[in-house]
Design a protein around this motif. Structure first.
Motif, PDB file in Angstrom:
ATOM      1  N   ALA A  22       0.837  -1.197   0.000  1.00  0.00           N
ATOM      2  CA  ALA A  22       0.000   0.000   0.000  1.00  0.00           C
ATOM      3  C   ALA A  22       0.874   1.249   0.000  1.00  0.00           C
ATOM      4  O   ALA A  22       1.987   1.251   0.510  1.00  0.00           O
ATOM      5  N   THR A  23       0.328   2.319  -0.572  1.00  0.00           N
ATOM      6  CA  THR A  23       1.041   3.592  -0.628  1.00  0.00           C
ATOM      7  C   THR A  23       0.342   4.601   0.276  1.00  0.00           C
ATOM      8  O   THR A  23      -0.885   4.696   0.270  1.00  0.00           O
ATOM      9  N   ASP A  24       1.121   5.344   1.050  1.00  0.00           N
ATOM     10  CA  ASP A  24       0.598   6.468   1.826  1.00  0.00           C
ATOM     11  C   ASP A  24       0.835   7.738   1.028  1.00  0.00           C
ATOM     12  O   ASP A  24       1.983   8.065   0.718  1.00  0.00           O
ATOM     13  N   TYR A  25      -0.233   8.446   0.698  1.00  0.00           N
ATOM     14  CA  TYR A  25      -0.136   9.714  -0.020  1.00  0.00           C
ATOM     15  C   TYR A  25      -0.351  10.849   0.967  1.00  0.00           C
ATOM     16  O   TYR A  25      -1.442  10.978   1.534  1.00  0.00           O
ATOM     17  N   PHE A  48      -4.314   6.393  -7.292  1.00  0.00           N
ATOM     18  CA  PHE A  48      -4.784   5.950  -5.986  1.00  0.00           C
ATOM     19  C   PHE A  48      -5.485   4.606  -6.159  1.00  0.00           C
ATOM     20  O   PHE A  48      -6.288   4.434  -7.067  1.00  0.00           O
ATOM     21  N   ARG A  49      -5.162   3.664  -5.290  1.00  0.00           N
ATOM     22  CA  ARG A  49      -5.741   2.325  -5.391  1.00  0.00           C
ATOM     23  C   ARG A  49      -6.360   1.915  -4.053  1.00  0.00           C
ATOM     24  O   ARG A  49      -5.945   2.402  -2.990  1.00  0.00           O
ATOM     25  N   VAL A  50      -7.319   1.011  -4.146  1.00  0.00           N
ATOM     26  CA  VAL A  50      -7.887   0.425  -2.930  1.00  0.00           C
ATOM     27  C   VAL A  50      -6.732  -0.156  -2.117  1.00  0.00           C
ATOM     28  O   VAL A  50      -5.866  -0.842  -2.658  1.00  0.00           O
ATOM     29  N   ALA A  93      -8.043   5.447   5.098  1.00  0.00           N
ATOM     30  CA  ALA A  93      -7.796   4.251   4.286  1.00  0.00           C
ATOM     31  C   ALA A  93      -8.764   4.252   3.109  1.00  0.00           C
ATOM     32  O   ALA A  93      -9.963   4.460   3.287  1.00  0.00           O
ATOM     33  N   LEU A  94      -8.247   4.042   1.914  1.00  0.00           N
ATOM     34  CA  LEU A  94      -9.071   3.976   0.714  1.00  0.00           C
ATOM     35  C   LEU A  94      -9.529   2.523   0.555  1.00  0.00           C
ATOM     36  O   LEU A  94      -8.788   1.678   0.066  1.00  0.00           O
ATOM     37  N   VAL A 131       2.681  -9.046  -7.501  1.00  0.00           N
ATOM     38  CA  VAL A 131       3.886  -8.673  -6.745  1.00  0.00           C
ATOM     39  C   VAL A 131       3.735  -9.100  -5.292  1.00  0.00           C
ATOM     40  O   VAL A 131       4.655  -9.662  -4.700  1.00  0.00           O
ATOM     41  N   SER A 132       2.549  -8.880  -4.720  1.00  0.00           N
ATOM     42  CA  SER A 132       2.307  -9.300  -3.343  1.00  0.00           C
ATOM     43  C   SER A 132       2.445 -10.804  -3.195  1.00  0.00           C
ATOM     44  O   SER A 132       3.037 -11.293  -2.242  1.00  0.00           O
TER      45      SER A 132
END
Length: 149
Positions: A22-25, A48-50, A93-94, A131-132
């Motif tokens: 996950a990415t933190d923006y 932005f992704r879930v 959290a998205l 990738v995960s």
């Protein structure tokens, strides 16, 4: 007993690998959540992704964050005050895909000072999942080899 611990560890690593991707923006990057900043421009080159997070950093005595719908966003109308995020370091959290709208409900910050953000959240990509999964398999193999030797 050792094999059940290994299985538990392997499952944990696979689950943690998804979280690690996950990415933190940080909204507004180093400027944070503030007046007179172009959040549309800030968001335009980001995907932005879930599973990702939005981090709103701001002076809580001057600003807040409301999650609103598209209609409230356009009119800079706010839900009840008790629905505002007010910590000064709010993490959202998205969790679902689609459009998401955020505004500041203080003074005239939304309508006159452009303190509003709209983003589109995409579903988690299959590449992200691959990738995960690969990361999880590598971690499992590493622990299996370490346990054997």
């Amino acid at each position: 007993m050792a094999s059940s611990r290994l299985i538990l560890l392997a499952i944990s690593m696979v689950l943690l690998s998804s979280i690690a991707m996950a990415t933190d923006y940080v909204v507004g990057d180093e400027k944070g959540w503030t007046v007179d900043f172009n959040y549309t421009q800030w968001a335009q080159d980001k995907v932005f992704r879930v599973g990702d997070n939005l981090v709103f950093n701001y002076d809580s005595s001057k600003h807040n964050v409301f999650k609103v719908n598209g209609t409230l966003f356009k009119s800079c109308t706010f839900p009840p005050q008790n629905e505002a995020l007010t910590t000064g370091k709010d993490v959202i959290a998205l969790k679902t895909d689609g459009n998401k709208w955020y505004v500041c409900g203080k003074a005239n910050h939304c309508a006159a000072r452009q303190m509003k953000l709209v983003i589109n959240v995409a579903p988690s990509s299959s590449a992200h999942s691959i990738v995960s999964s690969i990361f999880g398999v590598v971690m499992i193999a590493t622990f299996v080899i370490a346990t054997i030797f």
